[in-house]
Design a protein around this motif. Structure first.
Motif, PDB file in Angstrom:
ATOM      1  N   MET A  19       0.829  -1.207   0.000  1.00 53.22           N
ATOM      2  CA  MET A  19       0.000   0.000   0.000  1.00 53.22           C
ATOM      3  C   MET A  19       0.865   1.259   0.000  1.00 53.22           C
ATOM      4  N   ASP A  37      -2.842  11.492   0.805  1.00 57.42           N
ATOM      5  CA  ASP A  37      -2.532  10.341   1.646  1.00 57.42           C
ATOM      6  C   ASP A  37      -3.105  10.534   3.041  1.00 57.42           C
ATOM      7  N   SER A  39      -3.660   7.927   4.980  1.00 59.06           N
ATOM      8  CA  SER A  39      -3.546   6.571   5.527  1.00 59.06           C
ATOM      9  C   SER A  39      -2.732   6.503   6.817  1.00 59.06           C
ATOM     10  N   TYR A 332      -8.669  11.500  13.401  1.00 58.86           N
ATOM     11  CA  TYR A 332      -9.229  10.545  12.457  1.00 58.86           C
ATOM     12  C   TYR A 332     -10.732  10.758  12.281  1.00 58.86           C
ATOM     13  N   ALA A 346     -11.787   1.373  -0.647  1.00 62.15           N
ATOM     14  CA  ALA A 346     -10.422   1.926  -0.606  1.00 62.15           C
ATOM     15  C   ALA A 346      -9.749   1.817  -1.969  1.00 62.15           C
ATOM     16  N   LYS A 350      -8.543   5.042  -4.480  1.00 62.65           N
ATOM     17  CA  LYS A 350      -7.203   5.191  -5.061  1.00 62.65           C
ATOM     18  C   LYS A 350      -7.246   5.752  -6.475  1.00 62.65           C
ATOM     19  N   LEU A 355      -5.773   7.956  -0.478  1.00 63.85           N
ATOM     20  CA  LEU A 355      -5.340   6.761   0.256  1.00 63.85           C
ATOM     21  C   LEU A 355      -5.961   6.776   1.646  1.00 63.85           C
ATOM     22  N   LEU A 356      -6.673   5.719   1.992  1.00 68.78           N
ATOM     23  CA  LEU A 356      -7.261   5.589   3.325  1.00 68.78           C
ATOM     24  C   LEU A 356      -7.242   4.123   3.724  1.00 68.78           C
ATOM     25  N   VAL A 357      -7.565   3.840   4.977  1.00 66.95           N
ATOM     26  CA  VAL A 357      -7.433   2.471   5.497  1.00 66.95           C
ATOM     27  C   VAL A 357      -8.820   1.863   5.706  1.00 66.95           C
ATOM     28  N   CYS A 368     -14.223   3.220   7.026  1.00 66.99           N
ATOM     29  CA  CYS A 368     -12.817   3.452   6.684  1.00 66.99           C
ATOM     30  C   CYS A 368     -12.254   4.558   7.568  1.00 66.99           C
TER      31      CYS A 368
END
Lengths: 396, 396
Positions: A19, A37, A39, A332, A346, A350, A355-357, A368
């Motif tokens: 990732m 980003d 993430s 967050y 996710a 992209k 970008l995330l989790v 997320c």
């Protein structure tokens, strides 16, 4: 070749690395300024101005063999004393240096607590969604992490789920407030309810059940929110604190454990934390930064920077139709994904360089985590990308 | 209440604490200047002048979010690159940043190596006399430390004892040169002989046997002694290095692991060390001091100060009839005690305000460790006390 435990972890870490590499690849193609980003929980706000001055003062005023030398494994007594006094002033407590162990951040602190408490197969409970490292910390000492759910509407702890999760093997509960990944601050009622259940179960099983509060985000709160202080609310309680976020010093690995004076077997626990600090290889928390935090108590990064980020992104997501609790702390957002499959979400994100989790990484699929500890202008620029992402999801 | 493993350790640590308290008690009664505390390996020589300047330079020249921020769990790539180049220059090797993992001292380094290698009941061999922490480090991961003897006349490793100690469960050997407690530097022949045995046993059992060289004293050597570089001599080798002694920064917890490029499963091992650094709670080596050591490669404390101490005390002990190997490195003397019972000898020494550690603590009874990293004038003053100690022992 490597140990069985590590073998699994290395496989997982290669996914995370992939990732990370993807982020670098996107930056290379589209330019870093066009990749959003969200993430990583890496604070972007600068440390307070005074940190630099304090370091230089210490180097001028104190002997280098003191500043850089060994001390007791628990840390410098004067620093621990200052921290105890600072906590007392804000919480009407009577802690002394004896209640404080300086640690390599909260991660080091949690590990020496678990090393001190766990026999193999002992159970530790945490509330999902949760910081994934807890599973590894507990597994380091052959314990078993038991995951119980939070209340889905508020992300406050689900007290009934906690009660059902406790048995005679339950040694500890780890809570994290302000919470990673939800940003929720546990209410005083939540902590009191947890305490009540633990006390009841301690009596029922004739055991001690320890409450470990992981508090790296204690100071990162908005709108005059108060984070309840657990040492006042439950006897067998530890706080694992870190200056990583409050002073933006995450690389320096500096934090402490505060131990409740009323804890069962207090003396043994303190002695054990001391030895665990030594034998796990920390030896002591980094010495110069012990002295730095001992001189800068009460200093904080400018939390308004994070607040502005939160408001900008939160309002935009709500306007786009996301369901999301407005976080009271940490940095967050944890919205419901617009399609059920959070990993697929996710992936789609992209395409818009976001970008995330996925929530799955925190034991909570269908959501997320968006870490908004990045530049405000970057967030401004990302809004359009989020709009496009929402449009695509609605069209699926 | 605390875990079974920690329970035992806490009992032991209270004995050590009692010794420490005894030192304080003696200082209180006789004055600190009249108590000769040779019990701790805490360097008294000042860090090089340039350390302070380098810290201030970094704070002025580099962004605070870089200096104090998160980086890869292995450490800053530029720092690892500088260290690799520095090693290459001195040893004709071709290491890169990929071979180097920054660690919280050598203690942190050894723990992440063992976490990466050991399954429960795997065996790790070390040579007595040995640094007692190795037993705890191995036990952290449910491994078993197997202790084999050194050659009594030289304290070089006993190769036959090593060979007999290896079986199919042997995962690693830990060596420590310059040695704590003997001060002996392992010869090139010793290392080559170890390598030969390990290679033979690897073939015999079809396993990999890793050589872990714990080298916090690498730079603390006298009389132009060369410390052999094990990465050139055995494929499956790690170096665990620390700047604690070479730069007198033991409290800062800064060191590195160097991994042999030819190691079996090199990529997995590196990935595992990286993850182990994270999940054991180190996360990364302290960031500012990573940057400091990256700029001060080749700097060292003034080793002549230790050498003067060694010569003064060694010559005096020899004149008093002690049997002792003249140490080539580290800052310890390890003489035979003048009476057989080393614990009793340490008790008698206390009557003359001399604090030292019985050899039993290093798995080698009948000897004692004298840490001469204290002031020269203190050592001068202690000589008479040693004379009286010797007189009393001869009269028993």
């Amino acid at each position: 070749m490597i140990s069985k435990k590590m073998n699994k972890l290395v496989e997982n870490s290669s996914i995370i690395r992939a990732m990370f590499e993807e982020g670098k690849r996107l930056s290379y193609i589209y330019g870093e300024e066009n990749v959003f980003d969200f993430s990583l929980g890496n604070p972007n706000v600068q440390p307070p101005e005074n940190i630099k001055k304090t370091i230089i003062d210490i180097l001028s005023e104190e002997s280098p063999n003191l500043v850089h030398g060994y001390m007791n494994n628990s840390g410098y007594e004067d620093v621990r004393n200052n921290i105890a006094k600072y906590i007392n002033k804000n919480n009407e407590l009577k802690l002394t240096a004896n209640n404080i162990i300086m640690t390599c951040g909260a991660a080091g602190g949690l590990n020496i607590i678990l090393k001190s408490l766990l026999n193999p197969d002992d159970e530790v409970i945490t509330f999902a969604p949760f910081f994934g490292e807890y599973a590894n910390y507990v597994d380091n000492f052959y314990g078993k992490l038991v995951i119980v759910k939070s209340q889905a509407e508020t992300f406050q702890p689900d007290i009934q789920a906690l009660e059902e999760g406790i048995n005679e093997k339950t040694k500890a509960i780890i809570i994290n407030s302000p919470n990673n990944p939800t940003g929720v601050v546990y209410s005083e009622k939540s902590i009191k309810d947890i305490a009540k259940v633990l006390e009841k179960k301690e009596r029922e099983y004739g055991t001690s059940i320890f409450l470990i509060s992981d508090e790296p985000y204690r100071e990162i709160v908005y709108d005059d929110i108060e984070v309840p202080f657990i040492l006042k609310m439950y006897k067998n309680s530890f706080i694992g604190y870190s200056y990583s976020k409050s002073l933006s010093l995450p690389g320096e690995r500096i934090g402490y454990i505060a131990v409740n004076s009323e804890m069962d077997n207090f003396e043994d626990i303190i002695a054990s934390l001391n030895v665990a600090n030594r034998i796990l290889g920390f030896v002591n928390a980094p010495s110069l930064f012990q002295r730095v935090v001992g001189r800068t108590l009460g200093e904080e990064v400018d939390v308004n920077i994070y607040k502005k980020n939160r408001d900008l992104l939160y309002n935009h997501l709500i306007n786009l139709g996301f369901q999301c609790i407005k976080p009271e702390g940490a940095f967050y957002l944890f919205p419901k994904t617009l399609i059920e499959d959070d990993k697929k979400f996710a992936q789609i994100a992209k395409k818009y360089n976001i970008l995330l989790v996925p929530g799955t990484a925190f034991g909570w699929p269908g959501y997320c985590r968006i870490a908004y500890c990045i530049g405000y202008d970057k967030i401004e620029k990302s809004l359009e990308a989020f709009t496009k992402l929402a449009e695509e999801c609605r069209s699926i």
